[in-house]
Motif scaffolding. Structure first.
Motif, short mmCIF file in Angstrom:
data_model
loop_
_atom_site.label_atom_id
_atom_site.label_comp_id
_atom_site.label_asym_id
_atom_site.label_seq_id
_atom_site.Cartn_x
_atom_site.Cartn_y
_atom_site.Cartn_z
N GLU A 211 32.50 29.12 2.50
CA GLU A 211 33.24 27.98 3.02
C GLU A 211 32.77 27.68 4.44
OE1 GLU A 211 35.18 26.03 1.28
OE2 GLU A 211 34.79 27.30 -0.46
N LEU A 212 31.77 26.83 4.54
CA LEU A 212 31.28 26.41 5.85
C LEU A 212 30.47 25.14 5.70
CD1 LEU A 212 28.27 28.60 7.04
CD2 LEU A 212 28.89 28.29 4.66
N ALA A 214 27.43 24.02 7.79
CA ALA A 214 26.54 24.37 8.90
C ALA A 214 25.33 23.44 8.96
CB ALA A 214 26.07 25.82 8.75
N THR A 253 27.15 33.34 9.74
CA THR A 253 27.64 32.09 10.31
C THR A 253 29.10 31.86 9.95
OG1 THR A 253 25.40 31.15 10.14
CG2 THR A 253 27.22 29.60 10.44
N ALA A 254 29.44 32.13 8.69
CA ALA A 254 30.83 31.97 8.25
C ALA A 254 31.75 32.92 9.00
CB ALA A 254 30.93 32.19 6.74
N GLY A 257 32.41 31.60 12.38
CA GLY A 257 33.21 30.37 12.41
C GLY A 257 32.56 29.25 13.21
N ARG A 259 29.56 25.95 13.37
CA ARG A 259 28.82 25.00 12.55
C ARG A 259 27.31 25.11 12.76
NH1 ARG A 259 30.54 19.07 14.32
NH2 ARG A 259 29.02 18.55 12.74
#
Length: 283
Positions: A211-212, A214, A253-254, A257, A259
């Motif tokens: 869930e991101l 980016a 990255t997730a 948190g 982008r």
């Protein structure tokens, strides 16, 4: 290995060359970056500073590289976002010059047009340029799900439709296709697919869906797949290796948190991914 990378560039964050160059370098590749735009940040933020370069500016840089007498040592050209059709023509001329100097060199074209949920986000004329001129001239193309549908005019909802779309794209010219962010009707809700296709077969890697949202992910995966394919000549292996590294970077990255992909913090994922994924042959 030497790769000429003609893409956009941002000073803050990672997109275009700022997402593609370092992963290739981390894998031991000499990269010759040529920027098609120089922006302060990704345009997805809503505001940015900078400018789009024109085709002659790009051609001038490539000519300067050619003057060093090194194009015969260039193993491939990779291109991404094109701010205008004259930049696209400059990219094509660069690929032609490299392939003339080194017939074994390949051109990997990431046909940046749009994405699911956003639609087309490039300037008018670019989608048609990609479809009618760039993609037919490329050796490898790396469209996302939305771009695969646009380029082939084929809705892709199930495996049969995916096969038809990949076949249609090969018929346009490219020998190798990497379809990213593929979501079919039978794709589990917690997963996402990448598919590699050649005349010899088709392979899929399914990774957990994160869930991101980016920036620069497509630029990174195209670069990784291209390097691994150039080295191995094996699209299945290149798919598996690229998917492992991308999943590792996006997982970090997730967790952070952010982008902006954690390209530097997670750089070991390019060399020794935390998790591996086997490519399966599509039945």
């Amino acid at each position: 290995m030497n790769i000429l990378s003609i893409q956009s560039h941002v000073a803050y964050g990672h997109a275009g060359n700022a997402a593609a160059v370092f992963p290739m370098q981390r894998l031991g590749v000499e990269v010759w970056p040529v920027h098609t735009v120089q922006f302060s940040n990704h345009t997805g933020y809503g505001d940015w500073k900078g400018r789009v370069f024109d085709g002659p500016a790009v051609e001038e840089i490539v000519e300067g590289i050619a003057d060093r007498g090194v194009l015969a040592d260039c193993d491939g050209v990779i291109s991404g976002y094109m701010g205008s059709s004259d930049i696209g023509n400059a990219v094509i001329h660069a690929a032609e010059a490299v392939r003339a100097a080194n017939p074994r060199a390949m051109w990997c074209c990431d046909p940046v047009i749009g994405d699911v949920g956003r639609g087309i986000f490039v300037r008018p004329g670019i989608p048609e340029f990609m479809r009618d001129i760039a993609v037919p001239a490329a050796d490898i193309v790396t469209p996302n799900h939305f771009e695969l549908e646009f380029l082939t005019g084929t809705p892709v909802r199930d495996l049969a439709a995916l096969r038809r779309a990949l076949g249609a794209l090969h018929a346009m010219g490219p020998r190798v296709v990497l379809a990213t962010s593929v979501l079919l009707e039978d794709t589990p809700a917690d997963a996402i697919d990448m598919v590699a296709s050649t005349a010899q077969g088709q392979w899929r890697v399914r990774t957990p869906r994160l869930e991101l949202n980016a920036n620069g992910t497509g630029d990174m995966v195209a670069a990784l797949f291209f390097v691994h394919h150039l080295r191995s000549g094996n699209p299945s292996e290149a798919l598996s290796r690229a998917a492992a590294s991308v999943h590792g970077v996006l997982s970090e990255t997730a967790r952070a948190g952010t982008r902006e992909i954690r390209l530097i913090a997670a750089q070991e994922e390019f060399v020794t991914p935390t998790r591996t994924f086997a490519a399966e042959t599509l039945a």
